[in-house]
Design an enzyme around this catalytic site. Structure first.
Site, PDB file in Angstrom:
ATOM      1  N   TYR A 158      77.144  73.015  -9.211  1.00 19.60           N
ATOM      2  CA  TYR A 158      77.560  71.983 -10.163  1.00 19.60           C
ATOM      3  C   TYR A 158      77.110  72.363 -11.567  1.00 19.60           C
ATOM      4  O   TYR A 158      75.938  72.713 -11.777  1.00 19.60           O
ATOM      5  CB  TYR A 158      76.960  70.651  -9.743  1.00 19.60           C
ATOM      6  CG  TYR A 158      77.442  69.448 -10.499  1.00 19.60           C
ATOM      7  CD1 TYR A 158      78.745  68.980 -10.342  1.00 19.60           C
ATOM      8  CD2 TYR A 158      76.587  68.754 -11.350  1.00 19.60           C
ATOM      9  CE1 TYR A 158      79.182  67.862 -11.022  1.00 19.60           C
ATOM     10  CE2 TYR A 158      77.004  67.631 -12.023  1.00 19.60           C
ATOM     11  CZ  TYR A 158      78.306  67.185 -11.863  1.00 19.60           C
ATOM     12  OH  TYR A 158      78.736  66.070 -12.547  1.00 19.60           O
ATOM     13  N   ASN A 171      69.924  54.546 -16.296  1.00 21.24           N
ATOM     14  CA  ASN A 171      70.163  55.625 -15.347  1.00 21.24           C
ATOM     15  C   ASN A 171      69.276  55.391 -14.131  1.00 21.24           C
ATOM     16  O   ASN A 171      68.148  55.872 -14.074  1.00 21.24           O
ATOM     17  CB  ASN A 171      69.877  56.980 -15.995  1.00 21.24           C
ATOM     18  CG  ASN A 171      70.123  58.152 -15.061  1.00 21.24           C
ATOM     19  OD1 ASN A 171      70.525  57.975 -13.916  1.00 21.24           O
ATOM     20  ND2 ASN A 171      69.862  59.354 -15.555  1.00 21.24           N
ATOM     21  N   GLU A 191      85.688  64.223  -6.017  1.00 21.21           N
ATOM     22  CA  GLU A 191      85.203  64.798  -4.764  1.00 21.21           C
ATOM     23  C   GLU A 191      85.617  63.859  -3.645  1.00 21.21           C
ATOM     24  O   GLU A 191      85.538  62.637  -3.795  1.00 21.21           O
ATOM     25  CB  GLU A 191      83.678  64.965  -4.836  1.00 21.21           C
ATOM     26  CG  GLU A 191      83.285  65.944  -5.938  1.00 21.21           C
ATOM     27  CD  GLU A 191      81.862  65.771  -6.440  1.00 21.21           C
ATOM     28  OE1 GLU A 191      81.105  64.973  -5.830  1.00 21.21           O
ATOM     29  OE2 GLU A 191      81.502  66.406  -7.446  1.00 21.21           O
ATOM     30  N   ASN A 207      77.762  71.750 -15.973  1.00 16.29           N
ATOM     31  CA  ASN A 207      78.415  71.257 -17.191  1.00 16.29           C
ATOM     32  C   ASN A 207      79.095  72.374 -17.978  1.00 16.29           C
ATOM     33  O   ASN A 207      80.216  72.191 -18.454  1.00 16.29           O
ATOM     34  CB  ASN A 207      77.395  70.529 -18.072  1.00 16.29           C
ATOM     35  CG  ASN A 207      77.031  69.168 -17.515  1.00 16.29           C
ATOM     36  OD1 ASN A 207      77.806  68.544 -16.813  1.00 16.29           O
ATOM     37  ND2 ASN A 207      75.824  68.707 -17.826  1.00 16.29           N
ATOM     38  N   SER A 213      78.869  62.016 -16.364  1.00 17.38           N
ATOM     39  CA  SER A 213      79.703  63.027 -15.702  1.00 17.38           C
ATOM     40  C   SER A 213      80.950  62.465 -15.044  1.00 17.38           C
ATOM     41  O   SER A 213      81.802  63.236 -14.594  1.00 17.38           O
ATOM     42  CB  SER A 213      78.876  63.799 -14.679  1.00 17.38           C
ATOM     43  OG  SER A 213      78.013  64.704 -15.331  1.00 17.38           O
ATOM     44  N   GLN A 268      73.081  73.210 -16.964  1.00 19.20           N
ATOM     45  CA  GLN A 268      73.121  73.007 -18.410  1.00 19.20           C
ATOM     46  C   GLN A 268      73.084  74.358 -19.129  1.00 19.20           C
ATOM     47  O   GLN A 268      72.642  75.359 -18.570  1.00 19.20           O
ATOM     48  CB  GLN A 268      71.901  72.179 -18.876  1.00 19.20           C
ATOM     49  CG  GLN A 268      71.701  70.870 -18.156  1.00 19.20           C
ATOM     50  CD  GLN A 268      72.683  69.785 -18.558  1.00 19.20           C
ATOM     51  OE1 GLN A 268      73.616  70.034 -19.303  1.00 19.20           O
ATOM     52  NE2 GLN A 268      72.475  68.581 -18.068  1.00 19.20           N
ATOM     53  N   LYS A 323      83.028  59.837  -7.769  1.00 22.83           N
ATOM     54  CA  LYS A 323      82.317  60.634  -8.781  1.00 22.83           C
ATOM     55  C   LYS A 323      81.234  59.771  -9.397  1.00 22.83           C
ATOM     56  O   LYS A 323      81.466  58.595  -9.716  1.00 22.83           O
ATOM     57  CB  LYS A 323      83.264  61.117  -9.881  1.00 22.83           C
ATOM     58  CG  LYS A 323      82.600  62.084 -10.870  1.00 22.83           C
ATOM     59  CD  LYS A 323      82.316  63.422 -10.231  1.00 22.83           C
ATOM     60  CE  LYS A 323      81.502  64.348 -11.134  1.00 22.83           C
ATOM     61  NZ  LYS A 323      80.076  63.976 -11.176  1.00 22.83           N
ATOM     62  N   SER A 377      75.930  60.101 -15.228  1.00 22.04           N
ATOM     63  CA  SER A 377      74.683  59.615 -15.840  1.00 22.04           C
ATOM     64  C   SER A 377      74.486  60.257 -17.198  1.00 22.04           C
ATOM     65  O   SER A 377      74.849  61.416 -17.409  1.00 22.04           O
ATOM     66  CB  SER A 377      73.463  59.957 -14.970  1.00 22.04           C
ATOM     67  OG  SER A 377      73.580  59.435 -13.670  1.00 22.04           O
ATOM     68  N   LYS A 384      84.070  63.953 -16.308  1.00 23.02           N
ATOM     69  CA  LYS A 384      84.684  65.163 -15.771  1.00 23.02           C
ATOM     70  C   LYS A 384      86.038  64.886 -15.124  1.00 23.02           C
ATOM     71  O   LYS A 384      86.890  65.780 -15.050  1.00 23.02           O
ATOM     72  CB  LYS A 384      83.728  65.834 -14.786  1.00 23.02           C
ATOM     73  CG  LYS A 384      82.478  66.427 -15.437  1.00 23.02           C
ATOM     74  CD  LYS A 384      81.537  66.989 -14.386  1.00 23.02           C
ATOM     75  CE  LYS A 384      80.377  67.771 -14.991  1.00 23.02           C
ATOM     76  NZ  LYS A 384      79.445  66.964 -15.796  1.00 23.02           N
TER      77      LYS A 384
END
Length: 389
Positions: free
Chosen positions: A176, A368, A298, A178, A90, A146, A340, A343, A93
């Protein structure tokens, strides 16, 4: 003459040693203070979380430092280098956000417009009440983390958005998602008359000077692409999914990601419109607890305590809806830390930087492992750098 040759040889040896100390792992026995701090923060994570390999890159006032640990693959045993390709999850993003602000700087989109402007099939649907800005800040009204399992192609994706029912009005809550930022990337590519992969690989990466960053890793570079390892230590790489490129599809190196961080620390060094694009991702739009949500990045006031960073990157923040307070697009006021996480099933990533301090850090791993451990280690390094700045 022999004494001159001996002196020159000695000088070259010292230079070579210094170069080695700047990029090698702990085995090189680096004596410098930064290396000690990075080693103490990150090296124990390899055994604690059974991480095969790790790359850490730090920038201090424009000076780059690379630290590498472990292997790209347990099967090959090849050592991680600053040019090893990792999945950044992510953290991708932030590139999707930059693509959107880049398109806006070119006049191709407006973040205040609605999805139906660029994808007429969505006109009049509930998602069309949100703006592109809402999509990029996860405030469209409750899009999930998701897509449902039965959304497996572009047609099903379009139908999903046409039928989606919000939980709240746009801008009221942050959840949050995707699909949310994925749709922003998809609409941006449509407005740019490009595929998302073509836009990012063909325009964004070259303009940012990123030479080993990909959405689709070419065959010629597969030898440098690390294998990730899942919870059962099986080798794995990211699986394809709807809007995967836009949400979590970038693969990059510590060297490239540090260049990206440096571009964010000092965007004035970029040519327009990329300069405007990068600066546009630093604007804060919603306050969510102690975190300010921008596009991709962020932010937090700096200095920031590790507990505040952990709260802003917690499971509750990732999986739950949280009240969002509009900030009407406020730029930073005072020093700020931007961060940010990212994973995939077999990789973990984190990036953070403080423009006013001219410091930043990138961590890429082929496992991860817990976000809290990544943030705690990176925070320790940034704290040290800030004290010494």
């Amino acid at each position: 003459m022999r004494s001159i040759i001996r002196a020159a040889t000695a000088l070259l040896s010292v230079v070579g040693l210094l170069c080695t100390l700047s990029i090698a792992g702990p085995a090189a026995g680096r004596p410098d203070a930064l290396a000690v701090v990075v080693d103490e923060a990150f090296e124990p994570l390899l055994s604690r979380y059974d991480i095969p390999g790790l790359a850490v890159a730090v920038t201090v006032d424009g000076r780059q430092h690379h630290f590498t640990y472990g292997v790209v693959s347990r099967e090959s045993g090849a050592s991680v280098t600053p040019e090893t390709i990792f999945e950044i999850g992510s953290l991708s993003k932030t590139f999707t956000a930059t693509a959107a602000t880049y398109a806006q700087a070119l006049g191709r989109i407006s973040l205040n417009e609605h999805p139906g402007t660029y994808m007429p099939e969505l006109a009049g649907s509930a998602i069309d009440r949100a703006t592109l800005l809402n999509l990029g800040t996860y405030t469209a009204g409750g899009l999930p983390l998701q897509f449902p399992d039965d959304v497996t192609d572009q047609t099903q994706m379009q139908t999903y958005f046409q039928r989606w029912t919000p939980d709240a009005a746009p801008g009221e809550q942050r959840r949050y998602s995707n699909p949310s930022i994925g749709l922003l990337g998809h609409l941006t590519a449509l407005a740019m008359n490009s595929s998302f992969t073509g836009l990012v690989e063909g325009q964004l990466f070259p303009e940012l000077g990123l030479t080993r960053s990909y959405i689709e890793v070419p065959e010629s570079q597969m030898g440098g692409y690390a294998w990730g390892y899942d919870a059962d230590n099986r080798p794995t790489r990211v699986s394809p999914g709807v809007l995967d490129a836009e949400a979590y599809g970038v693969k990059s190196t510590a060297a490239d990601m540090l260049r990206f961080v440096e571009a964010n620390i000092a965007p004035a060094g970029l040519e327009a419109p990329m300069r405007d694009a990068v600066e546009g991702t630093h604007v804060g739009y919603f306050k969510v607890a102690d975190m300010v949500q921008g596009l991709g990045w962020e932010r937090y006031p700096f200095p920031v305590g590790v507990d505040q960073l952990l709260a802003g990157n917690s499971t509750d923040m990732a999986l739950q809806s949280n009240p969002a307070v509009p900030l009407t697009g406020q730029p930073t006021s005072g020093p700020a830390l931007f961060n940010k996480t990212g994973s995939t099933n077999g990789f973990g990533a984190y990036a953070a930087f403080v423009p006013e301090e001219r410091i930043g850090i990138v961590m890429l791993a082929n496992k991860n492992f817990p976000v809290a451990a990544r943030i705690t280690a990176a925070h320790a390094v940034l704290q040290k750098l800030s004290v010494e700045a």
